[in-house]
Design an enzyme around this catalytic site. Structure first.
Site, mmCIF file in Angstrom:
data_model
loop_
_atom_site.group_PDB
_atom_site.id
_atom_site.type_symbol
_atom_site.label_atom_id
_atom_site.label_comp_id
_atom_site.label_asym_id
_atom_site.label_seq_id
_atom_site.Cartn_x
_atom_site.Cartn_y
_atom_site.Cartn_z
ATOM 1 N N ASP A 95 -38.890 40.118 21.328
ATOM 2 C CA ASP A 95 -39.441 40.184 19.973
ATOM 3 C C ASP A 95 -40.868 39.630 19.958
ATOM 4 O O ASP A 95 -41.399 39.237 20.995
ATOM 5 C CB ASP A 95 -38.500 39.401 19.047
ATOM 6 C CG ASP A 95 -38.643 39.775 17.589
ATOM 7 O OD1 ASP A 95 -39.333 40.764 17.285
ATOM 8 O OD2 ASP A 95 -38.055 39.074 16.751
ATOM 9 N N HIS A 96 -41.445 39.531 18.783
ATOM 10 C CA HIS A 96 -42.844 39.137 18.553
ATOM 11 C C HIS A 96 -43.497 38.330 19.672
ATOM 12 O O HIS A 96 -43.077 37.232 19.985
ATOM 13 C CB HIS A 96 -42.928 38.298 17.268
ATOM 14 C CG HIS A 96 -42.619 39.056 16.041
ATOM 15 N ND1 HIS A 96 -43.560 39.734 15.317
ATOM 16 C CD2 HIS A 96 -41.449 39.249 15.399
ATOM 17 C CE1 HIS A 96 -42.991 40.313 14.278
ATOM 18 N NE2 HIS A 96 -41.706 40.035 14.308
ATOM 19 N N GLU A 169 -42.753 33.631 11.664
ATOM 20 C CA GLU A 169 -41.735 33.709 12.708
ATOM 21 C C GLU A 169 -42.344 33.249 14.011
ATOM 22 O O GLU A 169 -43.324 33.820 14.487
ATOM 23 C CB GLU A 169 -41.174 35.132 12.845
ATOM 24 C CG GLU A 169 -40.062 35.206 13.889
ATOM 25 C CD GLU A 169 -39.323 36.534 13.880
ATOM 26 O OE1 GLU A 169 -38.302 36.638 14.583
ATOM 27 O OE2 GLU A 169 -39.753 37.448 13.184
ATOM 28 N N HIS A 212 -40.918 38.072 6.744
ATOM 29 C CA HIS A 212 -39.914 37.374 7.545
ATOM 30 C C HIS A 212 -39.316 36.216 6.759
ATOM 31 O O HIS A 212 -39.963 35.635 5.892
ATOM 32 C CB HIS A 212 -40.546 36.802 8.824
ATOM 33 C CG HIS A 212 -40.932 37.834 9.824
ATOM 34 N ND1 HIS A 212 -42.174 37.901 10.392
ATOM 35 C CD2 HIS A 212 -40.222 38.861 10.366
ATOM 36 C CE1 HIS A 212 -42.224 38.908 11.232
ATOM 37 N NE2 HIS A 212 -41.052 39.502 11.242
ATOM 38 N N HIS A 249 -39.145 45.331 10.057
ATOM 39 C CA HIS A 249 -39.166 43.878 10.222
ATOM 40 C C HIS A 249 -38.935 43.209 8.872
ATOM 41 O O HIS A 249 -39.179 43.806 7.826
ATOM 42 C CB HIS A 249 -40.519 43.423 10.780
ATOM 43 C CG HIS A 249 -40.687 43.665 12.242
ATOM 44 N ND1 HIS A 249 -40.739 42.641 13.165
ATOM 45 C CD2 HIS A 249 -40.795 44.807 12.959
ATOM 46 C CE1 HIS A 249 -40.891 43.150 14.375
ATOM 47 N NE2 HIS A 249 -40.926 44.467 14.274
ATOM 48 N N ASN A 271 -34.773 44.685 12.567
ATOM 49 C CA ASN A 271 -34.580 43.336 13.084
ATOM 50 C C ASN A 271 -33.729 42.499 12.137
ATOM 51 O O ASN A 271 -33.885 42.566 10.920
ATOM 52 C CB ASN A 271 -35.936 42.647 13.275
ATOM 53 C CG ASN A 271 -36.741 43.247 14.399
ATOM 54 O OD1 ASN A 271 -36.373 44.268 14.971
ATOM 55 N ND2 ASN A 271 -37.845 42.614 14.741
#
Length: 340
Positions: A95-96, A169, A212, A249, A271
């Site tokens: 992820d990110h 995040e 997020h 997201h 996600n």
């Protein structure tokens, strides 16, 4: 089934796009949360995606060294062994990853997969995310081009985030404002730089008001209809219908209609982290409150070993998170859609 091969992962994404459903991408931070994710997918008869963020990988690496690559590799190797016991296909994703962590996370992981592929094996991870949303679009796409060339050679799919997702995040944060909406011009520039599959497959995390974390209804204005505008705008210029594979997201707290609209407009991956974190922790909290005199040695007593045994409350946590994964597959219409 084993972890998805590159061919199976591509088939998964193609089936999702054609069938207008999406795979939940579940963030994991331990063997316990991995077990919960796999269990949920198996119970739902859904293929799925398990992903590890930079913070999750650092946690997995242990608090002594906090090594992200070690943590990610260790869990991926564990997943390759464990997944063979589950009757669904699972893809592994990171992820990110922002610019300042590329050299300490994604690039070394790509290098590991490059060596595996050269040796005739499959890549360790099936996809990696480059989060360049904090950079200018020009810089973002320049780095994406370099990464796409490498991931294509290593039989890996790249995920790119071209404009910001709000909230925070793993240290990447953006304000909640009008910049959270990708424009058709942004999408066209992306297609010009990265192609539409001929330079390597990529997933596109476009912004349509996503945030997020936890938020109350009304604080965020999602516009999943914007994804159709992006696809149509690029299709008109390049002549390829529905050109993008979109990622959703910041989906925690989204309404059923927002999710369905996103699916109709090309989302193939969504996600899920905040909701599954809570689903994992909530049963543990209940157990601790209900058995406080067993998990603690109160007033000189000895407590209850069966109450504080991590397996006791760990099983509850696994079941709680697995149930939330099942719910996600139902919301995203991947339940019952595993590759036979």
């Amino acid at each position: 089934m084993p972890i998805a091969t590159p061919e199976v992962y591509n088939e998964m994404l193609d089936r999702a796009k054609a069938g207008k459903f999406a795979y939940p991408a579940i963030n994991v931070t331990s063997s316990q949360t991995l077990n919960a994710a796999l269990r949920g997918f198996a119970e739902a008869e859904s293929d799925g995606i398990v992903q590890i963020s930079t913070g999750g990988a650092e946690f997995l690496g242990g608090q002594y060294s906090k090594d992200m690559v070690t943590g990610a590799v260790a869990l991926a190797e564990y997943a390759h062994i464990l997944a063979e016991k589950y009757p669904v296909n699972i893809a592994l994703h990171t992820d990110h990853c922002p610019k300042d962590k590329l050299d300490g996370y994604v690039r070394p992981l790509i290098a590991i997969s490059e060596e595996r592929v050269k040796a005739g094996r499959n890549p360790l991870f099936q996809s990696h995310m480059w989060d360049g949303s904090a950079e200018t679009l020009a810089d973002n796409l320049e780095i994406a081009q370099e990464l796409l060339e490498r991931t294509r050679a290593a039989k890996i799919i790249l995920e790119v985030e071209i404009t910001p997702t709000g909230g925070e995040e793993d240290g990447v944060s953006h304000e909640i404002n009008d910049s959270l909406y990708t424009t058709v011009e942004d999408a066209i520039r992306t297609a010009e730089a990265l192609g539409l599959g001929e330079k390597g497959r990529y997933l596109l995390a476009a912004s349509f008001g996503n945030v997020h974390g936890v938020y109350k209804p009304g604080n965020v204005v999602l516009r999943p209809d914007l994804l159709k505008e992006l696809n149509d705008g690029v299709a008109a210029k390049f002549g390829k219908a529905s050109p993008f594979d979109f990622v959703f997201h910041g989906g925690s707290g989204s309404t059923e209609q927002e999710i369905l609209t996103a699916l109709e407009n090309g989302v193939v991956k969504m996600n899920l982290d905040t909701d599954t974190q809570y689903a994992f922790t909530r049963p543990v909290a209940a157990h601790m409150f209900e058995n406080y005199d067993g998990v603690l040695k109160v007033d000189g007593e000895v407590g209850n070993k069966k109450a504080y045994d991590p397996r006791t409350w760990g099983k509850l946590a696994e079941a709680g998170m697995a149930a939330r994964v099942v719910e996600a597959t139902q919301n995203l219409r991947s339940a019952g859609n595993k590759i036979k």
